[in-house]
Structures are given as structure tokens and as C-alpha cells.
Design a protein around this motif. Sequence first.
Motif, PDB file in Angstrom:
ATOM      1  N   LEU A 118      43.966  46.136  50.423  1.00 48.69           N
ATOM      2  CA  LEU A 118      45.403  46.322  49.788  1.00 48.69           C
ATOM      3  C   LEU A 118      46.219  46.261  51.399  1.00 48.69           C
ATOM      4  CD1 LEU A 118      44.153  50.265  49.422  1.00 48.69           C
ATOM      5  CD2 LEU A 118      45.010  47.903  47.578  1.00 48.69           C
ATOM      6  N   PRO A 119      46.956  44.948  50.776  1.00 46.26           N
ATOM      7  CA  PRO A 119      48.103  44.621  51.805  1.00 46.26           C
ATOM      8  C   PRO A 119      49.250  44.901  51.109  1.00 46.26           C
ATOM      9  CG  PRO A 119      47.416  42.898  50.656  1.00 46.26           C
ATOM     10  CD  PRO A 119      46.634  43.909  50.269  1.00 46.26           C
ATOM     11  N   PRO A 120      50.386  44.573  51.866  1.00 41.17           N
ATOM     12  CA  PRO A 120      52.021  45.168  51.301  1.00 41.17           C
ATOM     13  C   PRO A 120      52.483  43.888  50.325  1.00 41.17           C
ATOM     14  CG  PRO A 120      52.322  44.140  53.887  1.00 41.17           C
ATOM     15  CD  PRO A 120      50.763  44.193  53.682  1.00 41.17           C
ATOM     16  N   SER A 121      52.941  43.867  49.379  1.00 39.70           N
ATOM     17  CA  SER A 121      53.129  42.545  47.914  1.00 39.70           C
ATOM     18  C   SER A 121      53.629  41.370  48.946  1.00 39.70           C
ATOM     19  CB  SER A 121      54.228  43.804  47.065  1.00 39.70           C
ATOM     20  OG  SER A 121      54.988  43.958  47.740  1.00 39.70           O
ATOM     21  N   ASP A 122      54.439  41.661  49.484  1.00 42.52           N
ATOM     22  CA  ASP A 122      54.600  40.476  50.170  1.00 42.52           C
ATOM     23  C   ASP A 122      53.883  39.403  51.384  1.00 42.52           C
ATOM     24  OD1 ASP A 122      54.971  42.602  52.677  1.00 42.52           O
ATOM     25  OD2 ASP A 122      56.628  41.761  53.334  1.00 42.52           O
ATOM     26  N   LYS A 123      52.819  40.597  51.303  1.00 42.45           N
ATOM     27  CA  LYS A 123      52.048  39.532  52.510  1.00 42.45           C
ATOM     28  C   LYS A 123      50.458  39.406  50.956  1.00 42.45           C
ATOM     29  CE  LYS A 123      54.087  39.028  56.541  1.00 42.45           C
ATOM     30  NZ  LYS A 123      54.690  39.109  55.818  1.00 42.45           N
ATOM     31  N   CYS A 124      49.895  38.865  50.148  1.00 42.52           N
ATOM     32  CA  CYS A 124      49.324  39.288  48.763  1.00 42.52           C
ATOM     33  C   CYS A 124      49.433  38.142  48.949  1.00 42.52           C
ATOM     34  CB  CYS A 124      49.159  39.782  47.468  1.00 42.52           C
ATOM     35  SG  CYS A 124      49.139  39.423  46.523  1.00 42.52           S
ATOM     36  N   PRO A 125      47.471  37.701  49.188  1.00 39.61           N
ATOM     37  CA  PRO A 125      47.575  36.707  49.269  1.00 39.61           C
ATOM     38  C   PRO A 125      47.207  35.729  48.023  1.00 39.61           C
ATOM     39  CG  PRO A 125      45.494  37.880  49.322  1.00 39.61           C
ATOM     40  CD  PRO A 125      46.180  38.820  49.675  1.00 39.61           C
ATOM     41  N   GLY A 163      37.643  50.794  43.509  1.00 34.41           N
ATOM     42  CA  GLY A 163      37.621  50.598  45.155  1.00 34.41           C
ATOM     43  C   GLY A 163      38.635  49.251  45.167  1.00 34.41           C
ATOM     44  N   VAL A 164      39.351  48.627  43.955  1.00 32.21           N
ATOM     45  CA  VAL A 164      39.735  47.794  44.064  1.00 32.21           C
ATOM     46  C   VAL A 164      40.862  47.512  45.488  1.00 32.21           C
ATOM     47  CG1 VAL A 164      42.144  46.022  43.430  1.00 32.21           C
ATOM     48  CG2 VAL A 164      40.165  47.189  41.965  1.00 32.21           C
ATOM     49  N   THR A 165      40.463  46.347  46.304  1.00 29.33           N
ATOM     50  CA  THR A 165      41.400  46.483  47.632  1.00 29.33           C
ATOM     51  C   THR A 165      42.409  45.167  47.757  1.00 29.33           C
ATOM     52  OG1 THR A 165      39.936  43.622  48.134  1.00 29.33           O
ATOM     53  CG2 THR A 165      39.358  46.958  48.543  1.00 29.33           C
ATOM     54  N   LEU A 166      42.892  44.551  46.759  1.00 30.80           N
ATOM     55  CA  LEU A 166      43.923  43.712  46.055  1.00 30.80           C
ATOM     56  C   LEU A 166      43.894  44.109  44.992  1.00 30.80           C
ATOM     57  CD1 LEU A 166      42.755  40.532  46.859  1.00 30.80           C
ATOM     58  CD2 LEU A 166      44.035  41.687  48.457  1.00 30.80           C
ATOM     59  N   SER A 167      45.927  43.968  44.522  1.00 30.26           N
ATOM     60  CA  SER A 167      46.387  45.125  43.068  1.00 30.26           C
ATOM     61  C   SER A 167      47.046  44.029  42.882  1.00 30.26           C
ATOM     62  CB  SER A 167      47.353  46.080  43.605  1.00 30.26           C
ATOM     63  OG  SER A 167      48.227  45.247  44.518  1.00 30.26           O
ATOM     64  N   HIS A 168      46.694  42.243  42.770  1.00 35.49           N
ATOM     65  CA  HIS A 168      47.614  41.620  42.076  1.00 35.49           C
ATOM     66  C   HIS A 168      46.020  41.152  40.970  1.00 35.49           C
ATOM     67  CE1 HIS A 168      49.690  37.436  41.869  1.00 35.49           C
ATOM     68  NE2 HIS A 168      49.125  37.291  41.198  1.00 35.49           N
ATOM     69  N   PRO A 169      46.755  41.500  39.271  1.00 41.67           N
ATOM     70  CA  PRO A 169      45.484  41.038  38.641  1.00 41.67           C
ATOM     71  C   PRO A 169      44.509  40.223  38.564  1.00 41.67           C
ATOM     72  CG  PRO A 169      48.433  41.410  37.540  1.00 41.67           C
ATOM     73  CD  PRO A 169      48.216  41.113  38.980  1.00 41.67           C
ATOM     74  N   HIS A 170      43.389  40.188  38.685  1.00 36.03           N
ATOM     75  CA  HIS A 170      42.239  39.476  39.302  1.00 36.03           C
ATOM     76  C   HIS A 170      40.968  39.424  38.700  1.00 36.03           C
ATOM     77  CE1 HIS A 170      41.859  41.561  42.606  1.00 36.03           C
ATOM     78  NE2 HIS A 170      40.406  41.119  43.160  1.00 36.03           N
ATOM     79  N   GLY A 171      40.192  38.897  38.647  1.00 38.21           N
ATOM     80  CA  GLY A 171      38.379  39.238  38.644  1.00 38.21           C
ATOM     81  C   GLY A 171      37.815  38.529  39.242  1.00 38.21           C
ATOM     82  N   GLN A 172      36.359  38.425  39.076  1.00 42.25           N
ATOM     83  CA  GLN A 172      35.844  37.465  40.354  1.00 42.25           C
ATOM     84  C   GLN A 172      34.778  37.748  39.714  1.00 42.25           C
ATOM     85  OE1 GLN A 172      34.631  39.158  44.365  1.00 42.25           O
ATOM     86  NE2 GLN A 172      36.038  41.405  44.132  1.00 42.25           N
ATOM     87  N   ILE A 173      33.990  35.734  39.679  1.00 41.18           N
ATOM     88  CA  ILE A 173      32.929  35.526  38.867  1.00 41.18           C
ATOM     89  C   ILE A 173      31.629  35.084  40.121  1.00 41.18           C
ATOM     90  CG2 ILE A 173      32.144  33.554  37.582  1.00 41.18           C
ATOM     91  CD1 ILE A 173      34.308  32.793  37.113  1.00 41.18           C
ATOM     92  N   TYR A 174      29.846  36.139  39.794  1.00 38.94           N
ATOM     93  CA  TYR A 174      29.562  36.111  40.586  1.00 38.94           C
ATOM     94  C   TYR A 174      28.158  34.770  39.945  1.00 38.94           C
ATOM     95  CZ  TYR A 174      30.753  39.903  44.176  1.00 38.94           C
ATOM     96  OH  TYR A 174      31.363  40.482  45.006  1.00 38.94           O
ATOM     97  N   ALA A 175      28.168  34.292  41.212  1.00 41.67           N
ATOM     98  CA  ALA A 175      27.045  33.411  40.288  1.00 41.67           C
ATOM     99  C   ALA A 175      25.739  34.159  40.846  1.00 41.67           C
ATOM    100  CB  ALA A 175      27.106  31.572  40.890  1.00 41.67           C
ATOM    101  N   TYR A 176      25.105  34.290  40.451  1.00 42.51           N
ATOM    102  CA  TYR A 176      23.585  35.194  41.255  1.00 42.51           C
ATOM    103  C   TYR A 176      23.218  34.330  41.111  1.00 42.51           C
ATOM    104  CZ  TYR A 176      25.700  39.481  40.051  1.00 42.51           C
ATOM    105  OH  TYR A 176      27.083  40.675  39.699  1.00 42.51           O
TER     106      TYR A 176
END
Length: 363
Positions: free
Chosen positions: A67-74, A183-196
Motif C-alpha cells: 500500500l504505497p502512496p499514489s506518487d510511489k506506485c510501482p 488483501g490487495v497491496t497495490l491499488s493500481h488496476p492490475h492482475g497477475q498470471i501464475y504458471a504453476y
Amino acid sequence: MISQRTAIRLSDGRELIYFDETPGADRTRWPDTRHLPPPPPTSQLRYDPLVDEWVAVAAHRQTRTFLPPSDKCPLCPSTREFASEIPAPDYDVVVFENQFPSFSDRVKPDEITSLTDMVPVRPGVGRTEVVCFTSDHNSSFGTLPPARVRTVLDALADRTTEMSALPGIAQVFPFENRGIEIGVTLSHPHGQIYAYPTVPPRAQAMLRAARKHAEHTGGRNLYADVLAAEQKAGVRVVAGNEHWTAYVPAAARWPYEVQLAPHRQVADIPALSDAERDAFAPLYLDVLRRFDALFGKPMPYISAWHQAVVGEGRDLGYLHLQLFSIRRAADKLKYLAGSESAMGAFVNDIVPEAAAQRLREAI
């Protein structure tokens, strides 16, 4: 649709891919100026003999950005003041290797092979990627235009194809978590992909059920039959179009759960036709708007693509998207307490038919 695909390397060697909707952008003119340490080694897989499942242990993820501030969003484009994970000053859709991966191909040379005679250990060889849907930090997937949803879908198809071809991959799983309640730790709209590196427990259960159904019905596909039954019943159908149906499962586990399924059996996202990809966007956006309209505020949710496994049992798969929320009322969440967490036995607080009716009336 994707007009240009550009792959670069970040300063620590991780891959980043720009998916641009218009051609001509020279993405190589924006190198990663950061001085990053080498990526961490991959996780450790430990076998649980009591339930015949593998558990990943990834201690390095304890230090991931929170949960970084918006000006430090990675996940925002880089600026003169802050260098993010995306070097360019703007982008359409970006996919990159996670800096804190659950699975990767970076194996420690001294990896242990067992803890006891009953618990073998092996490296969590796989791949974990982040998908940024938009450069707009304050946006959300539900507010994207249909053309951008199509770009995201094409990017997921690209990554599914490439990740499925990696050595040792058992299943590719794209998903989005939305909301701090999830439980989202980054609020920027994003998803993930897991290759199990192993077939996950939920997919194993679905494979067992699909195989049993095929054996008892002369080879019929289980999900196709379930979808046909829901379409015929109609009472739990929320919306649909020529190529897709969105419905609440009759035995939904979550207070508000919708599955979106193509009318044609396909194994994964890459197998969808152009017409099916175009038709997905307006229906999915409609369902997301209905979720947000239920309680008049952004709905926390998990959006999970169930794709066929890479190896044995692939013919039994039927691509579908599962969208669900833990919110059961405007001021109440569904917590996975004793029965769900300890025994895996779900108790739903909302009757699925009522959930479908409320979603149909939400807009």
C-alpha cells in the motif's frame, strides 16, 4: 486489439512486455534507470502427505511492496521524480515478471530435497507475472472501454501461450484481486498470471469430476452439460449474448458469484475466436457494473480464469471465468472461518437464485 508488442529487460534482468493499441511507439528509448538487486530465488514446494497437495513457501514475499502512496506506485508510468516498474511515461497494457514471485526459474544451487521421509521438497519452478490494465492509477477494470478489455484479453492469450510452453508448467492461471478487503497491496488496476509447476487442488477436483462424468456419459463434457442446464433453467442466468452466458452457479460457494462461459468448448484464452473475444468485453463489463451497483460502492472481488491444464486431462477442460465477492451485505463480509478454512466445507449466506435476481435488477 494489439497493434504492437515490445519486450524489454528491466535492470535486474526481468522481462517486461508492452502491448500497444497503436503502432509506432519506440519503447526501447525508455530504459530502466534503477539499480536493482538480483531477483530472489524461487519458492520452495513442500509436499503435504495428509492431503496429497504441494504447498509453496516463498519467504521473500514478506518484503513485497505494501500500500504505497499514489506518487510511489510501482505500477504507474515512470516520472522524473520516481522510477517505477514501467520505464515508459505512458502505456496501454504492460506485463512483467513479478519482483516478488511465487514461482520462477531461479533455483538455489543448495536446494534441499526433503525434510522428512514423508515430506519431499522441490523448487517452485514456474513463472509469476503482473498485468497492468491501464496507466491510470485511479481507474478500475470495470471502467475500461471494451477495446481495452480486448487488448487485455489478447495479452493474456499471448502470455498463456508462452507460459504453457515453459518446461515443467502444469497450468496457467490469470486472475485479478480487487479491493483491500480481498488483501490487495497495490491499488493500481492490475492482475497477475501464475504458471504453476503442479496442478492446483481446485483444478484437480474439477478434473476428477469431469473425468467421472465423461466415463458415465459416453464422453460428454461436464462443464458443457452444466452450462446447458443453467441456460435451460434460466433462473440463475444474469446476462448473456451470442457467444457468452453469465450465470450464478446453483451451488455457489460465495455470497455473490458469477461464472462467464463461452458457448463453445475451448481449452484456454488463446483458443477463443476474434468474435468470442470481442463479445466477452461488453458482457464482462456489464457484470462488473452490476457488482458495483449492488451496494452502491466498489465491490471487492476475485476474477479467476479457469483454463485447461497443460498436460494429461487437457481435453476435459472448458475455459470459463469465475467472478466472486466476499461481500454479503453493504456492511458485512463473508469470512472463511472454521468450516471453510479448516474443513473446506462452504456455507453460503445468500441463496444463489436470490443473488442472480439481485444482480439482474442491480442496473
